[in-house]
Design a protein around this motif. Structure first.
Motif, PDB file in Angstrom:
ATOM      1  N   THR A 251       0.837  -1.206   0.000  1.00 16.85           N
ATOM      2  CA  THR A 251       0.000   0.000   0.000  1.00 16.85           C
ATOM      3  C   THR A 251       0.874   1.260   0.000  1.00 16.85           C
ATOM      4  O   THR A 251       1.465   1.599  -1.004  1.00 16.85           O
ATOM      5  CB  THR A 251      -0.973  -0.008   1.204  1.00 16.85           C
ATOM      6  N   LYS A 252       0.983   1.933   1.133  1.00 13.46           N
ATOM      7  CA  LYS A 252       1.694   3.212   1.207  1.00 13.46           C
ATOM      8  C   LYS A 252       3.212   3.029   1.209  1.00 13.46           C
ATOM      9  O   LYS A 252       3.717   2.059   1.772  1.00 13.46           O
ATOM     10  CB  LYS A 252       1.301   3.953   2.488  1.00 13.46           C
ATOM     11  N   TYR A 255       4.535   2.532   4.666  1.00 11.98           N
ATOM     12  CA  TYR A 255       4.349   1.182   5.208  1.00 11.98           C
ATOM     13  C   TYR A 255       5.387   0.221   4.639  1.00 11.98           C
ATOM     14  O   TYR A 255       5.869  -0.670   5.342  1.00 11.98           O
ATOM     15  CB  TYR A 255       2.938   0.675   4.920  1.00 11.98           C
ATOM     16  N   GLN A 286      -3.888   4.687  13.600  1.00 11.45           N
ATOM     17  CA  GLN A 286      -3.882   4.883  12.149  1.00 11.45           C
ATOM     18  C   GLN A 286      -3.669   3.559  11.415  1.00 11.45           C
ATOM     19  O   GLN A 286      -4.329   3.279  10.401  1.00 11.45           O
ATOM     20  CB  GLN A 286      -2.771   5.860  11.765  1.00 11.45           C
ATOM     21  N   GLU A 289      -6.899   1.570  11.562  1.00  9.27           N
ATOM     22  CA  GLU A 289      -7.902   2.099  10.629  1.00  9.27           C
ATOM     23  C   GLU A 289      -7.547   1.757   9.188  1.00  9.27           C
ATOM     24  O   GLU A 289      -8.410   1.378   8.388  1.00  9.27           O
ATOM     25  CB  GLU A 289      -8.014   3.614  10.798  1.00  9.27           C
ATOM     26  N   ASP A 290      -6.275   1.885   8.845  1.00  6.61           N
ATOM     27  CA  ASP A 290      -5.844   1.550   7.484  1.00  6.61           C
ATOM     28  C   ASP A 290      -6.037   0.063   7.203  1.00  6.61           C
ATOM     29  O   ASP A 290      -6.384  -0.327   6.078  1.00  6.61           O
ATOM     30  CB  ASP A 290      -4.378   1.926   7.286  1.00  6.61           C
ATOM     31  N   ARG A 293      -9.694  -0.472   6.463  1.00  4.84           N
ATOM     32  CA  ARG A 293     -10.016   0.016   5.114  1.00  4.84           C
ATOM     33  C   ARG A 293      -9.467  -0.923   4.048  1.00  4.84           C
ATOM     34  O   ARG A 293     -10.100  -1.145   3.011  1.00  4.84           O
ATOM     35  CB  ARG A 293      -9.443   1.421   4.925  1.00  4.84           C
ATOM     36  N   TYR A 294      -8.289  -1.469   4.306  1.00  6.65           N
ATOM     37  CA  TYR A 294      -7.687  -2.391   3.328  1.00  6.65           C
ATOM     38  C   TYR A 294      -8.526  -3.658   3.197  1.00  6.65           C
ATOM     39  O   TYR A 294      -8.720  -4.177   2.106  1.00  6.65           O
ATOM     40  CB  TYR A 294      -6.263  -2.732   3.755  1.00  6.65           C
TER      41      TYR A 294
END
Length: 299
Positions: A251-252, A255, A286, A289-290, A293-294
Motif C-alpha cells: 500500500t503506502k 508502510y 492509524q 484504521e488503514d 479500510r484495506y
C-alpha cells in the motif's frame, strides 16, 4: 540443578547446535543429574540424527534440501523441486540465508497422519500439541519440516510451502513475532507462475470473508500475541496476520519502508524491542484504521 542442563541443552537445539546439546546431556549423565525433560531431550537428539524409524525410506538431495519419505522417490524429488523453487523466490524480500552443504534443510514426508503425529507425540513439552487438522509443521527444536500425505496433492504442496517458509526464516531470525512469521508463511503458500517465475501475494478469499465476519483484533494486543494466544483465535489469527503483512508491503510507501525496517531489525534484535520502536502507541490507531479500510477494499 536439572533445569540448568535442560535449558542449556534445549537452547543449543533451538540454535541448531545438536552436538553441543549432546555434550550438555552427557555432562548431566556423568554428574548423576536426571529428569523427564532430559530424557525427552535425548530422544529429540536421536531424532535429529536419525529421523523417523521407517522400515523403508526414500530420499532426494537437492542444492538446499534433503527430503526423505516412506512413500516413494518421485514424491521426494517433487517436494524438493517445490521447496527449491520457493527458496529461490524468497531472496526478493529477504536475500539468501547462509548456505551450508553440511547442513541441508531436512524434510520428512509421512505416509500417514498417525505416523506424523506419533513422531511428534513425545516432544509436546517443547513443540506443543499440533492442531487437530494440522497437515504439517516445522519444528524449531529438531530443525525438521514434517508433512503427512494429504489426499489432495496440491494442498500438500501448499502446506510444504507454508511450513517450508518457517524453516527458511528460522535460519534468518531467532524469534520473529508470531504474526510476522505466520503471516509471511500464508503469504508465500499459494504463488502463481508468471513467465516462469513465482509470484506471491495472491489473495485468500476465505480469510477475507472470515475477517469480514469476525472483525479485526486490536493491534496493541495482536502484535504481541504469543503461541497460545495466536493459536487460540484459530484461523482468524492467520487471516489477520496475512492481511497485515500484505498491507505493509503493498500500500503506502511509508508502510513499505516500515516493512523493510522490520525485516532488517528482526534479524539482530528481539521482536519486542523492534515492535515497540516501529509501532509506537501514537501510530497504532492509524494502522488499525488503514488495516480495516484495506480489508474493505479487498472484500
Amino acid at each position: 540443578y536439572p533445569r540448568v542442563y535442560e535449558e542449556s541443552a534445549s537452547s543449543m537445539l533451538m540454535a541448531g547446535r545438536p552436538a553441543d546439546a549432546k555434550k550438555i546431556t552427557q555432562l548431566a549423565a556423568r554428574n548423576g543429574v536426571t529428569s523427564e525433560t532430559l530424557l525427552t531431550l535425548n530422544d529429540a537428539l536421536a531424532k535429529v540424527v536419525r529421523g523417523p524409524r521407517w522400515r523403508k525410506r526414500y530420499e532426494h538431495r537437492s542444492q538446499n534440501y534433503h527430503v526423505l519419505s516412506n512413500m516413494d522417490q518421485s514424491l521426494c524429488r517433487e517436494a524438493a523441486r517445490v521447496l527449491e523453487e520457493s527458496f529461490a523466490a524468497y531472496r526478493v524480500t529477504f536475500g539468501w540465508v547462509p548456505r551450508d552443504k553440511t547442513r541441508l534443510f531436512k524434510v520428512y514426508l509421512f505416509n500417514t497422519r498417525k505416523g506424523f503425529l506419533g513422531y511428534m507425540g513425545d516432544l509436546e513439552e517443547f513443540m506443543g500439541k499440533p492442531a487437530d487438522k494440522a497437515a504439517g509443521v516445522f519444528s524449531p527444536l529438531l530443525k525438521q519440516l514434517l508433512i503427512w500425505n494429504l489426499p489432495q496433492r496440491e494442498a500438500m504442496f501448499d502446506t510444504i510451502r507454508h511450513e517450508g517458509f518457517h524453516q527458511y526464516l528460522d535460519r534468518l531470525m531467532s524469534s520473529p513475532p508470531r504474526w510476522f512469521n505466520e503471516g509471511l508463511a500464508v503469504y508465500h503458500e499459494n504463488p502463481k507462475t508468471v513467465d516462469g517465475k513465482l509470484v506471491f501475494a495472491q489473495m485468500h478469499p476465505n480469510y477475507i470473508r472470515l475477517l469480514k465476519h469476525r472483525g479485526l483484533k486490536p493491534l496493541e494486543k495482536f502484535l504481541y500475541y504469543g503461541g497460545e494466544q495466536f493459536s487460540g483465535a484459530g484461523h482468524a489469527s492467520y487471516a489477520q496476520a496475512w492481511l497485515l503483512v500484505h498491507m505493509l508491503q503493498h500500500t503506502k510507501p511509508e508502510y513499505l519502508a516500515l516493512w523493510k525496517r522490520l525485516v532488517k531489525e528482526l534479524q539482530s534484535e528481539s521482536s519486542y524491542m523492534v515492535l515497540k520502536r516501529n509501532f509506537p502507541p501514537a501510530l497504532l490507531p492509524q494502522v488499525q484504521e488503514d488495516l480495516k479500510r484495506y480489508l474493505e477494499k479487498l472484500s
